[in-house]
Design a protein around this motif. Sequence first.
Motif, PDB file in Angstrom:
ATOM      1  N   THR A   1       0.853  -1.194   0.000  1.00 19.99           N
ATOM      2  CA  THR A   1       0.000   0.000   0.000  1.00 19.99           C
ATOM      3  C   THR A   1       0.886   1.239   0.000  1.00 19.99           C
ATOM      4  N   LEU A   2       0.468   2.231  -0.797  1.00 22.08           N
ATOM      5  CA  LEU A   2       1.185   3.503  -0.887  1.00 22.08           C
ATOM      6  C   LEU A   2       0.169   4.628  -0.945  1.00 22.08           C
ATOM      7  N   SER A   3       0.219   5.518   0.026  1.00 21.48           N
ATOM      8  CA  SER A   3      -0.681   6.671   0.042  1.00 21.48           C
ATOM      9  C   SER A   3       0.125   7.956   0.145  1.00 21.48           C
ATOM     10  N   LEU A   4       0.010   8.791  -0.888  1.00 23.51           N
ATOM     11  CA  LEU A   4       0.629  10.112  -0.911  1.00 23.51           C
ATOM     12  C   LEU A   4      -0.438  11.182  -1.079  1.00 23.51           C
ATOM     13  N   ALA A   5      -1.668  10.863  -0.715  1.00 24.71           N
ATOM     14  CA  ALA A   5      -2.815  11.738  -0.947  1.00 24.71           C
ATOM     15  C   ALA A   5      -2.726  13.028  -0.142  1.00 24.71           C
ATOM     16  N   ASN A   6      -3.440  14.027  -0.654  1.00 24.90           N
ATOM     17  CA  ASN A   6      -3.628  15.288   0.063  1.00 24.90           C
ATOM     18  C   ASN A   6      -2.303  15.946   0.428  1.00 24.90           C
ATOM     19  N   ASN A   7      -1.446  16.105  -0.585  1.00 16.19           N
ATOM     20  CA  ASN A   7      -0.206  16.862  -0.453  1.00 16.19           C
ATOM     21  C   ASN A   7      -0.180  17.926  -1.542  1.00 16.19           C
ATOM     22  N   GLN A   8       0.989  18.393  -1.889  1.00 18.82           N
ATOM     23  CA  GLN A   8       1.137  19.379  -2.957  1.00 18.82           C
ATOM     24  C   GLN A   8       2.101  18.865  -4.022  1.00 18.82           C
TER      25      GLN A   8
ATOM     26  N   LEU B   1       6.311  -3.328  -8.966  1.00 24.34           N
ATOM     27  CA  LEU B   1       5.468  -3.323  -7.758  1.00 24.34           C
ATOM     28  C   LEU B   1       4.300  -4.288  -7.914  1.00 24.34           C
ATOM     29  N   ARG B   2       4.606  -5.556  -8.127  1.00 20.50           N
ATOM     30  CA  ARG B   2       3.591  -6.556  -8.421  1.00 20.50           C
ATOM     31  C   ARG B   2       2.699  -6.874  -7.222  1.00 20.50           C
ATOM     32  N   LYS B   3       3.141  -6.539  -5.988  1.00 22.43           N
ATOM     33  CA  LYS B   3       2.341  -6.828  -4.795  1.00 22.43           C
ATOM     34  C   LYS B   3       1.448  -5.664  -4.376  1.00 22.43           C
ATOM     35  N   LEU B   4       1.542  -4.555  -5.078  1.00 24.31           N
ATOM     36  CA  LEU B   4       0.789  -3.367  -4.686  1.00 24.31           C
ATOM     37  C   LEU B   4      -0.714  -3.616  -4.825  1.00 24.31           C
ATOM     38  N   THR B   5      -1.453  -3.395  -3.729  1.00 21.71           N
ATOM     39  CA  THR B   5      -2.907  -3.599  -3.735  1.00 21.71           C
ATOM     40  C   THR B   5      -3.675  -2.291  -3.651  1.00 21.71           C
ATOM     41  N   GLU B   6      -3.058  -1.246  -3.102  1.00 19.00           N
ATOM     42  CA  GLU B   6      -3.755   0.036  -2.971  1.00 19.00           C
ATOM     43  C   GLU B   6      -2.788   1.182  -3.245  1.00 19.00           C
TER      44      GLU B   6
END
Length: 697
Positions: free
Chosen positions: A145-152, A164-169
Amino acid sequence: MSQHFLGLLTAALVISGHLLVPINGDTDSPDVSALNVMYKSLRSPSQLTGWKSSGGDPCGKSWKGITCSGSSVTVINLSGLGLSGTLGYQLSSLTSVTDFDLSKNNLQGDIPYQLPPSSVHINLAGNAFTGGVPYSISEMSDLETLSLANNQLSGQVSDMFGKLRKLTELDLSINRFSGNLPQSFGSLKNLNALYLQNNQFTGPVNVLASLHLDNLNIQNNQFTGWIPDGFRKINNLQAGGNSWSSLRAPAHYHTYDNGKDDRSSGYKRKSSVINGLAISGTVVVVLFLIVVMLALMKKRKKSTTSLHYIDESDNQGRSFTPLVGHDKDFKRMGSSSSSAVDVNFVPRFTSIGLKHSSSKPPTSERSSSFSENEFKIKLHSKRSTEPINAGAMLLVDLQAATGGFSTSHFVGKGSIGCVYKAKCVDGKVLAVKKMISSSHGFMEVISEISRLHHPNISELVGFCSESGFNLLVYEYERNGSLHDYLHLSDDYSNPLTWDTRVRIALGTARSLEYLHEICSPCTIHKNIKSANILLDTELNPHLSDCGLASFYQDTSKILGPGYQPPEYNKPSNYTIKSDIYCFGVVMLELLTGRKSFDSSRSRVEQNLVRWAMPQLHDIDALSQMVDPALRGLYSPKSLSRFADVIALCVQPEPEFRPPMSEVVQALALCVQQSNLNKKLGGELSTSRRSEDSDYYY
């Protein structure tokens, strides 16, 4: 007497036993060091109870937000603590961290280039980060999981998701990302949720059609084209606020219109009579277009057979056309009878693969339209066997835009070619490198350059190989080269500030780290010097001439005096470590303001490295070596560390020079420790353009 001696011996053993206890207790020392740096970068907040700026025992003393397994830090969870500052530069040392969460704080600057390399979950959402997605994420094969939301965050998202074959979100929502979606999104076969809403993405979304998503939010962007039919299976789809086409999609283009219309099935219901009429009409149109094309080709051939260089004086007051399209088809826009060359038409490009043996693209390809996305180079570190994607430009168009390579457009001459400025009608300016060497191997070189993509590398935007000309086209950097800025500038009262010099060194080091340690196979530059470090309007560095090493027959003549590493006496002796030596010479130029070799100085001071090397560890001598144009406005600690890095890079023995990844980390620390106060920094901030922008934070 003997009892007294035994007592003293016992006491000594007890004391020595205490001294032998590891200073970091139960925690691995690299983890402690990394957290120390992180604590200082976060401005040593009081809410991080237990944390220290030096030493300490995170695992043994239960630092806030830290979880360990044995002696290794495995989880860092500092979400919602009101933290500010930056994350530091040493996160790559946290090799056992799998969960990294600093969401819902007020962290600023760029996301660090290196993050914990074994991360499974990364959450940096809800901060004030700028810049883009760090390329080091591309190597995190365990990331889920990788979240970079709500930045600039801004700019185009690099094509970096292939591993990134295991990335689910993946959550990139509520930022300022732009451009087309990266093609490597299509390889995220395990992706379950993708959030891209509230950005400025453009182009089609076809790359997402094959994914097995349960949640997809792409609303409030600038996507165009049609919604793929595959989206019908997505349980939670939000796609409003885009510029979807209102026209009927082609028969082969499986789409649906928000669940109201299955266009593919509609096409299947067409009668055979209508299909026959459509096919007949298509044949007629194609024949008509062929006739028109032949006529235009004949006219073009007649108008260009007498083509010569254009005198700039013949084109005063005339506009030059853009050489790069912006998501629009290029079309012929008229002609001019006052010159043998029509400078008012928009040039056409084509994507030329290595499968073409001819240097001149086929007519059918030359007349095709070209979008900005196709003109971009795909970001992929490994050598690709696919056709190259740099845009092929027509010679007549480049001659028009450079005034026939006239002296008024001449920028400079290097060892393998001359550079000319190409003027564009929309104000865009490009740099055209006219190669001296023959066309042998030119297309292979284009393929080599096209695989290189980094924010601090001058990116190839086009090329031409026609009529004996071999041309490379790049973005034009308006502030020229670092060499010119340091050694030819008349702005003695407004020099590069110390902060800016360190950031230029750091950006250049990152470009070399990319070439040496990220590309596969690695790339040796072989021409590192200040003249090949170009500065944009924000004084960010861009390393030029990358991928051109095959043209350098004699490196000593290429580099010029002062840059040759001690081990060099023939081309085969030039290695990656030689690049690092040359980079050290550039750093010396930044520190001293002197040229790599200056014959106007006394003999002992002519060669910069020989003169400076014995003084780099002498504090008093070092202060006398600094560029006097800085007027003493620098951080002594940052200066000392900068000099230490130089000393390592220009060591006579190649094996003792550090890899560029270590140089990057050391220079990042120099940037952090360059602590000029705001008032003094403001007095020098007028140096040309935005010198003190926080580009690397």
